[in-house]
Scaffold this motif. Structure first.
Motif, PDB file in Angstrom:
ATOM      1  N   HIS A  58     -40.420  -6.263 -38.523  1.00 29.54           N
ATOM      2  CA  HIS A  58     -39.214  -6.761 -37.609  1.00 29.54           C
ATOM      3  C   HIS A  58     -39.502  -6.391 -36.159  1.00 29.54           C
ATOM      4  O   HIS A  58     -39.926  -5.111 -36.084  1.00 29.54           O
ATOM      5  CB  HIS A  58     -38.113  -6.379 -38.266  1.00 29.54           C
ATOM      6  N   GLY A  59     -39.247  -7.204 -35.331  1.00 26.12           N
ATOM      7  CA  GLY A  59     -39.397  -6.680 -33.811  1.00 26.12           C
ATOM      8  C   GLY A  59     -38.025  -7.063 -33.311  1.00 26.12           C
ATOM      9  O   GLY A  59     -37.304  -7.778 -33.554  1.00 26.12           O
ATOM     10  N   ILE A  60     -37.829  -6.099 -32.434  1.00 26.65           N
ATOM     11  CA  ILE A  60     -36.592  -6.088 -31.567  1.00 26.65           C
ATOM     12  C   ILE A  60     -36.972  -6.174 -30.029  1.00 26.65           C
ATOM     13  O   ILE A  60     -37.887  -5.381 -29.646  1.00 26.65           O
ATOM     14  CB  ILE A  60     -35.823  -4.752 -31.636  1.00 26.65           C
ATOM     15  N   GLU A  61     -36.221  -7.084 -29.351  1.00 30.46           N
ATOM     16  CA  GLU A  61     -36.839  -7.209 -27.866  1.00 30.46           C
ATOM     17  C   GLU A  61     -35.851  -6.081 -27.131  1.00 30.46           C
ATOM     18  O   GLU A  61     -34.743  -5.961 -27.248  1.00 30.46           O
ATOM     19  CB  GLU A  61     -36.214  -8.433 -27.122  1.00 30.46           C
ATOM     20  N   ALA A  62     -36.554  -4.990 -26.618  1.00 31.62           N
ATOM     21  CA  ALA A  62     -35.930  -3.772 -26.099  1.00 31.62           C
ATOM     22  C   ALA A  62     -36.796  -3.112 -25.040  1.00 31.62           C
ATOM     23  O   ALA A  62     -38.209  -3.081 -25.530  1.00 31.62           O
ATOM     24  CB  ALA A  62     -35.744  -2.832 -27.179  1.00 31.62           C
ATOM     25  N   ASP A  63     -36.483  -3.157 -24.043  1.00 31.02           N
ATOM     26  CA  ASP A  63     -36.940  -2.203 -22.722  1.00 31.02           C
ATOM     27  C   ASP A  63     -36.464  -0.682 -23.318  1.00 31.02           C
ATOM     28  O   ASP A  63     -35.707  -0.177 -22.973  1.00 31.02           O
ATOM     29  CB  ASP A  63     -36.497  -2.807 -21.672  1.00 31.02           C
ATOM     30  N   ALA A  65     -36.970   1.730 -21.482  1.00 29.01           N
ATOM     31  CA  ALA A  65     -36.396   2.212 -20.244  1.00 29.01           C
ATOM     32  C   ALA A  65     -34.990   1.949 -19.851  1.00 29.01           C
ATOM     33  O   ALA A  65     -34.244   2.678 -19.244  1.00 29.01           O
ATOM     34  CB  ALA A  65     -37.011   1.741 -18.763  1.00 29.01           C
ATOM     35  N   LYS A  66     -34.357   0.979 -20.863  1.00 31.49           N
ATOM     36  CA  LYS A  66     -32.878   0.846 -20.814  1.00 31.49           C
ATOM     37  C   LYS A  66     -32.283   1.303 -21.856  1.00 31.49           C
ATOM     38  O   LYS A  66     -32.323   1.170 -23.052  1.00 31.49           O
ATOM     39  CB  LYS A  66     -32.765  -0.645 -20.790  1.00 31.49           C
ATOM     40  N   LYS A  67     -30.931   2.133 -21.106  1.00 29.10           N
ATOM     41  CA  LYS A  67     -30.129   2.782 -22.440  1.00 29.10           C
ATOM     42  C   LYS A  67     -29.439   1.764 -23.461  1.00 29.10           C
ATOM     43  O   LYS A  67     -29.564   2.086 -24.659  1.00 29.10           O
ATOM     44  CB  LYS A  67     -29.044   3.286 -21.615  1.00 29.10           C
ATOM     45  N   GLU A  68     -29.136   0.545 -22.981  1.00 25.72           N
ATOM     46  CA  GLU A  68     -28.292  -0.232 -23.995  1.00 25.72           C
ATOM     47  C   GLU A  68     -29.460  -0.951 -24.757  1.00 25.72           C
ATOM     48  O   GLU A  68     -28.996  -1.230 -26.120  1.00 25.72           O
ATOM     49  CB  GLU A  68     -27.739  -1.301 -23.192  1.00 25.72           C
ATOM     50  N   ASP A  69     -30.812  -1.087 -24.524  1.00 30.25           N
ATOM     51  CA  ASP A  69     -31.682  -1.425 -25.416  1.00 30.25           C
ATOM     52  C   ASP A  69     -32.069  -0.537 -26.314  1.00 30.25           C
ATOM     53  O   ASP A  69     -32.458  -0.751 -27.723  1.00 30.25           O
ATOM     54  CB  ASP A  69     -33.064  -1.720 -24.679  1.00 30.25           C
ATOM     55  N   ARG A  70     -32.037   0.703 -25.850  1.00 28.58           N
ATOM     56  CA  ARG A  70     -32.537   1.843 -27.030  1.00 28.58           C
ATOM     57  C   ARG A  70     -31.256   1.847 -27.908  1.00 28.58           C
ATOM     58  O   ARG A  70     -31.652   2.138 -29.350  1.00 28.58           O
ATOM     59  CB  ARG A  70     -32.444   3.507 -26.168  1.00 28.58           C
ATOM     60  N   SER A 122     -36.317   9.795 -28.589  1.00 21.29           N
ATOM     61  CA  SER A 122     -36.654  11.037 -29.621  1.00 21.29           C
ATOM     62  C   SER A 122     -35.146  11.627 -30.097  1.00 21.29           C
ATOM     63  O   SER A 122     -34.892  11.728 -31.031  1.00 21.29           O
ATOM     64  CB  SER A 122     -37.674  11.915 -29.540  1.00 21.29           C
ATOM     65  N   ARG A 123     -34.533  11.756 -28.810  1.00 23.14           N
ATOM     66  CA  ARG A 123     -33.185  12.471 -28.988  1.00 23.14           C
ATOM     67  C   ARG A 123     -32.248  11.593 -29.625  1.00 23.14           C
ATOM     68  O   ARG A 123     -31.263  11.947 -30.459  1.00 23.14           O
ATOM     69  CB  ARG A 123     -32.428  12.684 -27.644  1.00 23.14           C
ATOM     70  N   LEU A 124     -32.086  10.241 -29.380  1.00 22.11           N
ATOM     71  CA  LEU A 124     -31.084   9.400 -29.849  1.00 22.11           C
ATOM     72  C   LEU A 124     -31.578   9.084 -31.362  1.00 22.11           C
ATOM     73  O   LEU A 124     -30.459   9.078 -32.071  1.00 22.11           O
ATOM     74  CB  LEU A 124     -31.362   8.082 -29.271  1.00 22.11           C
ATOM     75  N   LEU A 125     -32.539   9.241 -31.824  1.00 17.39           N
ATOM     76  CA  LEU A 125     -33.050   8.733 -33.091  1.00 17.39           C
ATOM     77  C   LEU A 125     -33.147  10.335 -34.108  1.00 17.39           C
ATOM     78  O   LEU A 125     -33.475  10.165 -35.141  1.00 17.39           O
ATOM     79  CB  LEU A 125     -34.187   8.308 -33.311  1.00 17.39           C
ATOM     80  N   TYR A 126     -32.831  11.351 -33.400  1.00 22.25           N
ATOM     81  CA  TYR A 126     -33.032  12.709 -33.945  1.00 22.25           C
ATOM     82  C   TYR A 126     -32.248  12.873 -35.340  1.00 22.25           C
ATOM     83  O   TYR A 126     -32.721  13.222 -36.377  1.00 22.25           O
ATOM     84  CB  TYR A 126     -32.314  13.887 -32.879  1.00 22.25           C
ATOM     85  N   SER A 127     -31.134  12.219 -35.318  1.00 20.54           N
ATOM     86  CA  SER A 127     -30.278  12.241 -36.515  1.00 20.54           C
ATOM     87  C   SER A 127     -30.856  11.443 -37.652  1.00 20.54           C
ATOM     88  O   SER A 127     -30.792  11.887 -38.832  1.00 20.54           O
ATOM     89  CB  SER A 127     -28.664  11.829 -36.482  1.00 20.54           C
TER      90      SER A 127
END
Ligand SMILES: NC(=O)c1ccc[n+]([C@@H]2O[C@H](COP(=O)([O-])OP(=O)(O)OC[C@H]3O[C@@H](n4cnc5c(N)ncnc54)[C@H](OP(=O)(O)O)[C@@H]3O)[C@@H](O)[C@H]2O)c1
Length: 252
Positions: A58-63, A65-70, A122-127
């Motif tokens: 599965h692919g996600i369109e996400a930059d 560098a953008k917080k909302e995309d992360r 990395s921080r966002l996905l830490y949990s």
């Protein structure tokens, strides 16, 4: 253990070059793969190509560098997987100039995508990584992190920062079962380096410094990323694997 069966893996920048080769290899090794790119069109085309070969990713369109995309990536992982076993921070760019020719915007853009985004992701996905209990982060750095290879200072700074990011997180998160390593490729045949690959003078300079006398294929880098993602590399953390055809040990 020479496999990635049932591992849930996110690969940023998965539609071209090293990221694309990694998506294919991870799927061949049995992983479930989520990949990103900034182009919806490239994502759908790659998904289609993979499904024609019998693979599903599965692919996600996400930059990156953008917080909302992360956050979009995090929401998808929370909804579909919960845990995350492998994170490959591969997405990267370069703008090559003399130091005094960069606008502040250009210089910051390189740092934003190559250095800050991997830290934020990395921080966002830490949990999610912690939930794995046996997770691996692989940051794609560069030979430019270690030596001056004429890439321009911002790229070199971003990649050397990424090496230390890997080491520091490796120590901080070891107790959570998260390993963090880097891979540092030298010239590799991808869209990023296409301009150089057709420049005879530049290629001669690259090859004369490289004992193996060639540039790398993307698959020669994705194989290292796969190894670091596997449980086979379970005692390796905080390291940087240099894949440069001997360039960095060639003094003369
Ligand atoms: N090729 C080399 O010689 C070499 C050497 C040393 C290190 N590296 C590093 O290896 C990594 C991959 O390089 P490559 O040569 O495979 O590059 P590439 O051929 O340009 O591919 C980069 C991939 O990342 C995606 N991407 C770029 N910026 C993004 C962003 N902000 N958010 C999400 N996706 C993004 C691109 O898709 P979209 O453009 O559609 O977003 C593409 O799928 C980079 O970190 C690079 O610095 C490459």
């Amino acid at each position: 253990m020479w496999k990635l069966d049932n591992k849930k893996a996110l690969i940023t920048g998965g539609t071209k070059g090293i990221g694309r080769a990694s998506v294919v290899e991870f799927l061949q090794l049995g992983a479930d793969v989520l990949f990103t790119s900034r182009s919806e069109e490239d994502i759908r085309a790659f998904e289609k190509e993979l499904s024609e070969k019998g693979f599903k990713a599965h692919g996600i369109e996400a930059d990156s560098a953008k917080k909302e995309d992360r956050e979009k990536i995090k929401n998808w992982i929370d909804k579909h997987w919960g845990k995350l076993d492998v994170l490959v921070n591969n997405a990267g760019i370069n703008i090559r100039k003399k130091a005094n020719d960069y606008s502040e915007e250009e210089f910051r853009k390189v740092l934003e995508i190559n250095l800050i985004a991997p830290f934020e992701i990395s921080r966002l996905l830490y949990s999610n990584l912690k939930k794995s209990g046996n997770a691996s982060i692989i940051n794609v750095a560069s030979s430019a992190a270690i030596q001056d290879v004429g890439t321009g200072t911002p790229y070199a700074m971003s990649k050397s920062g990424l090496l230390q990011q890997s080491r520091s997180l490796a120590v901080e998160w070891a107790q959570e079962g998260i390993r963090v390593n880097s891979v540092s490729p030298w010239f590799t045949k991808t869209p990023l380096t296409e301009g150089f690959l057709h420049n005879e003078e530049k290629m001669n300079a690259i090859l004369s410094r490289t004992p193996l006398n060639r540039v790398a294929e993307a698959e020669e880098i994705s194989s290292i990323i796969s190894f670091l993602a596997m449980d086979k590399s379970s005692f390796i953390t905080g390291q940087n694997i240099i894949a440069d055809g001997g360039m960095s040990i060639n003094a003369l």
